[in-house]
Scaffold this motif. Structure first.
Motif, PDB file in Angstrom:
ATOM      1  N   UNK A  74     -12.054 -56.787  54.176  1.00 11.71           N
ATOM      2  CA  UNK A  74     -11.701 -57.483  52.943  1.00 11.71           C
ATOM      3  C   UNK A  74     -12.763 -57.305  51.861  1.00 11.71           C
ATOM      4  N   UNK A  75     -14.008 -57.068  52.243  1.00 11.60           N
ATOM      5  CA  UNK A  75     -15.028 -56.772  51.235  1.00 11.60           C
ATOM      6  C   UNK A  75     -14.717 -55.461  50.527  1.00 11.60           C
ATOM      7  N   UNK A  76     -14.250 -54.467  51.271  1.00 12.67           N
ATOM      8  CA  UNK A  76     -13.881 -53.188  50.661  1.00 12.67           C
ATOM      9  C   UNK A  76     -12.680 -53.355  49.739  1.00 12.67           C
ATOM     10  N   UNK A  91     -14.120 -54.846  46.581  1.00 12.52           N
ATOM     11  CA  UNK A  91     -14.876 -53.832  45.844  1.00 12.52           C
ATOM     12  C   UNK A  91     -13.935 -52.885  45.103  1.00 12.52           C
ATOM     13  N   UNK A  92     -12.917 -52.411  45.806  1.00 11.18           N
ATOM     14  CA  UNK A  92     -11.973 -51.474  45.200  1.00 11.18           C
ATOM     15  C   UNK A  92     -11.177 -52.114  44.073  1.00 11.18           C
ATOM     16  N   UNK A  93     -11.002 -53.456  44.152  1.00 14.05           N
ATOM     17  CA  UNK A  93     -10.248 -54.170  43.129  1.00 14.05           C
ATOM     18  C   UNK A  93     -11.120 -54.642  41.975  1.00 14.05           C
ATOM     19  N   UNK A 132     -19.644 -53.996  51.508  1.00 11.20           N
ATOM     20  CA  UNK A 132     -18.575 -53.815  52.487  1.00 11.20           C
ATOM     21  C   UNK A 132     -19.117 -53.945  53.908  1.00 11.20           C
ATOM     22  N   UNK A 133     -18.240 -53.690  54.864  1.00  7.97           N
ATOM     23  CA  UNK A 133     -18.599 -53.833  56.283  1.00  7.97           C
ATOM     24  C   UNK A 133     -18.619 -52.475  56.979  1.00  7.97           C
ATOM     25  N   UNK A 134     -18.929 -51.421  56.237  1.00  7.05           N
ATOM     26  CA  UNK A 134     -18.814 -50.071  56.773  1.00  7.05           C
ATOM     27  C   UNK A 134     -19.644 -49.869  58.036  1.00  7.05           C
ATOM     28  N   UNK A 135     -20.888 -50.304  58.008  1.00 10.36           N
ATOM     29  CA  UNK A 135     -21.750 -50.095  59.175  1.00 10.36           C
ATOM     30  C   UNK A 135     -21.209 -50.825  60.400  1.00 10.36           C
TER      31      UNK A 135
END
Length: 254
Positions: A52-54, A57-59, A67-70
């Motif tokens: 949901x963080x991504x 960010x995208x919005x 984000x939670x990429x890691x």
């Protein structure tokens, strides 16, 4: 039918949202990595992770922790089952990033509304690894984290991608959070009957009874289940067992 147990991430925490509202998350105090391994230990063959963080960010509404990429990459490495990644994937480069990071599939929603040619290209170069998200609210396909209504009716939207080599179509009835489960079943049934693509239903399985009814909808190949596993209205082992059972023949009425 495949059950996709789901972890939804916000600032590194497992959460559930009501109608996608990031300002009112329900936070589950569990370790995401441990939860992913629990899904595999219970016998799941796939899982989904939504960032949901991504999405924020995208919005253009990025949260303070990024984000939670890691964390998602660690889940992909250690879960022991294939991971379907969703959230904020708005470009071909981002889709490829996740596939190269080991994701089994990626889910694309908003980008399909804004740039359908990109999704068709992604499916062409990554067949059976692209899942098209169709988020429906009041008869329209939504985008930008369920915040913006598009001009597309769901049937017309699906038709545009009918020939693409997609892995599946992920259908979410946004009204299902507070609405009538029978109406949601009708929506999923109607859309599933209109496409040759395998359909994954999202947001409508809260109990074993819900899953039992969904099993008899033609062309529904799977169900995404998240909140019900965290608030314990559904046990994953029971859901997997029910999903694996063959459906009984249905009587024809004349």
């Amino acid at each position: 039918m495949i059950i996709y147990p789901t972890i939804e991430l916000w600032h590194g925490h497992c959460v559930s949202l009501t109608r996608g509202r990031l300002d009112e998350p329900v936070i589950w105090h569990v370790d995401p990595l441990a939860k992913a391994r629990d899904f595999a230990a219970a016998g799941a063959s796939w899982m989904q992770v939504t960032d949901f963080d991504a999405v924020a960010t995208a919005s253009g509404t990025e949260g303070p922790e990024g984000d939670n990429a890691a964390l998602i990459e660690e889940i992909i490495r250690t879960a022991g089952i294939p991971v379907q990644v969703a959230g904020g994937i708005r470009s071909l480069a981002r889709a490829r990033h996740w596939l190269e990071a080991g994701a089994g599939r990626v889910v694309i929603g908003t980008a399909a509304v804004l740039d359908p040619a990109m999704v068709l290209e992604a499916a062409k170069y990554h067949p059976d690894q692209i899942v098209l998200a169709v988020d429906v609210y009041q008869g329209r396909v939504m985008s930008a984290g369920w915040k913006e209504a598009s001009a597309f009716a769901p049937l017309d939207f699906l038709a545009h991608f009918e020939a693409a080599p997609l892995a599946a179509v992920l259908i979410t009835d946004i009204d299902a959070d507070v609405g009538d489960s029978d109406a949601t079943l009708g929506l999923v049934s109607g859309l599933a009957g209109s496409t040759r693509q395998p359909v994954i239903a999202s947001g409508m399985v809260r109990t074993l009874d819900d899953l039992s009814r969904l099993k008899y909808v033609g062309n529904v190949a799977g169900a995404v289940v998240g909140r019900a596993l965290f608030n314990r209205t559904l046990e994953l082992e029971e859901a997997l067992a029910l999903a694996a059972e063959p459906t009984e023949p249905q009587a024809e009425f004349r």
